[in-house]
Write a protein that holds these residues in place. Structure first.
Motif, PDB file in Angstrom:
ATOM      1  N   ARG A  97       0.833  -1.216   0.000  1.00 17.60           N
ATOM      2  CA  ARG A  97       0.000   0.000   0.000  1.00 17.60           C
ATOM      3  C   ARG A  97       0.859   1.255   0.000  1.00 17.60           C
ATOM      4  N   SER A  98       1.957   1.246   0.761  1.00 24.02           N
ATOM      5  CA  SER A  98       2.823   2.435   0.778  1.00 24.02           C
ATOM      6  C   SER A  98       3.440   2.663  -0.598  1.00 24.02           C
ATOM      7  N   ARG A 113      12.689   2.814  -0.786  1.00 25.16           N
ATOM      8  CA  ARG A 113      12.841   2.398   0.608  1.00 25.16           C
ATOM      9  C   ARG A 113      11.796   1.349   0.976  1.00 25.16           C
ATOM     10  N   SER A 114      10.577   1.542   0.493  1.00 23.51           N
ATOM     11  CA  SER A 114       9.535   0.535   0.734  1.00 23.51           C
ATOM     12  C   SER A 114       9.828  -0.747  -0.032  1.00 23.51           C
ATOM     13  N   LEU A 115      10.364  -0.621  -1.240  1.00 23.28           N
ATOM     14  CA  LEU A 115      10.745  -1.808  -2.019  1.00 23.28           C
ATOM     15  C   LEU A 115      11.811  -2.621  -1.292  1.00 23.28           C
ATOM     16  N   ARG A 116      12.785  -1.933  -0.721  1.00 23.63           N
ATOM     17  CA  ARG A 116      13.840  -2.626   0.016  1.00 23.63           C
ATOM     18  C   ARG A 116      13.247  -3.426   1.175  1.00 23.63           C
ATOM     19  N   ASP A 117      12.303  -2.812   1.898  1.00 26.70           N
ATOM     20  CA  ASP A 117      11.667  -3.518   3.011  1.00 26.70           C
ATOM     21  C   ASP A 117      10.813  -4.682   2.507  1.00 26.70           C
ATOM     22  N   LEU A 118      10.114  -4.465   1.402  1.00 28.89           N
ATOM     23  CA  LEU A 118       9.305  -5.535   0.826  1.00 28.89           C
ATOM     24  C   LEU A 118      10.205  -6.689   0.363  1.00 28.89           C
ATOM     25  N   GLU A 136      17.221  -5.159  -6.393  1.00 29.22           N
ATOM     26  CA  GLU A 136      17.917  -4.573  -7.542  1.00 29.22           C
ATOM     27  C   GLU A 136      17.225  -3.292  -8.009  1.00 29.22           C
ATOM     28  N   GLU A 137      15.896  -3.300  -7.999  1.00 32.26           N
ATOM     29  CA  GLU A 137      15.167  -2.085  -8.378  1.00 32.26           C
ATOM     30  C   GLU A 137      15.458  -0.962  -7.390  1.00 32.26           C
ATOM     31  N   ALA A 138      15.405  -1.276  -6.098  1.00 29.21           N
ATOM     32  CA  ALA A 138      15.696  -0.273  -5.075  1.00 29.21           C
ATOM     33  C   ALA A 138      17.137   0.218  -5.200  1.00 29.21           C
ATOM     34  N   LEU A 139      18.052  -0.694  -5.432  1.00 30.34           N
ATOM     35  CA  LEU A 139      19.464  -0.347  -5.553  1.00 30.34           C
ATOM     36  C   LEU A 139      19.699   0.646  -6.692  1.00 30.34           C
ATOM     37  N   TYR A 150      22.346   3.083  -0.771  1.00 28.05           N
ATOM     38  CA  TYR A 150      23.009   2.362  -1.849  1.00 28.05           C
ATOM     39  C   TYR A 150      24.133   1.483  -1.297  1.00 28.05           C
ATOM     40  N   THR A 151      25.035   2.057  -0.541  1.00 29.83           N
ATOM     41  CA  THR A 151      26.147   1.270  -0.005  1.00 29.83           C
ATOM     42  C   THR A 151      25.656   0.264   1.042  1.00 29.83           C
ATOM     43  N   GLU A 152      24.646   0.644   1.821  1.00 28.23           N
ATOM     44  CA  GLU A 152      24.096  -0.280   2.819  1.00 28.23           C
ATOM     45  C   GLU A 152      23.499  -1.511   2.147  1.00 28.23           C
ATOM     46  N   LEU A 153      22.693  -1.289   1.111  1.00 22.60           N
ATOM     47  CA  LEU A 153      22.044  -2.399   0.432  1.00 22.60           C
ATOM     48  C   LEU A 153      23.045  -3.219  -0.373  1.00 22.60           C
ATOM     49  N   LEU A 154      23.984  -2.548  -0.992  1.00 24.92           N
ATOM     50  CA  LEU A 154      24.998  -3.237  -1.784  1.00 24.92           C
ATOM     51  C   LEU A 154      25.818  -4.166  -0.891  1.00 24.92           C
TER      52      LEU A 154
END
Length: 157
Positions: A97-98, A113-118, A136-139, A150-154
């Protein structure tokens, strides 16, 4: 800022004080944002048992005042809460929803940010391919905006 830098106890103290001050001034919309900030800090501290009622009330305020940004922000925080509790179905519903609201508002960084959590929800539910695609989309968005995420997720990949 304190939450992002890892000083969670100071972030909690300051957010709780903000809730008090805004409640005293009857600024219900800004109080809703302070409640969200306090809840997010408490979720990161692992103290999430009592934050849902405040978030639900804050969501009602934002919805009632047609504050779509606040609505999406609080939906994401409720999703994070459910993710932390291991309630993946509820987390996915709130995060989805977000994302829809972020899309309506045209805010790709907040959407990412919501994609990363999802992605974390999907990974926890055993959907590795779905999680990877969302990450990958969030990145890509984080890279385009040059954010710390970016660096956190990578590094988490």
């Amino acid at each position: 800022m304190h939450r992002a830098s890892g000083d969670l106890r100071l972030a909690e103290t300051l957010s709780a004080r903000a809730v008090e001050l805004l409640r005293e001034t009857d600024d219900v919309l800004m109080e809703a944002y302070a409640v969200q900030s306090l809840a997010k800090t408490r979720i990161r501290l692992g103290e999430h048992d009592a934050v849902l009622p405040g978030l639900v009330d804050a969501l009602g305020v934002c919805t009632g005042q047609a504050d779509r940004f606040g609505e999406a922000l609080i939906l994401r925080t409720i999703g994070e809460l459910h993710l932390a509790r291991g309630d993946f179905a509820e987390a996915e519903e709130r995060l989805t929803r977000s994302i829809a609201v972020w899309d309506d508002l045209g805010l790709p960084l907040f959407r990412a940010r919501s994609l990363r959590d999802l992605a974390s929800v999907r990974a926890a539910r055993g959907d590795a391919a779905g999680a990877r695609a969302l990450r990958e989309e969030a990145l890509g968005v984080f890279a385009a905006f040059g954010t710390r995420e970016y660096t956190e997720l990578l590094s988490a990949l």
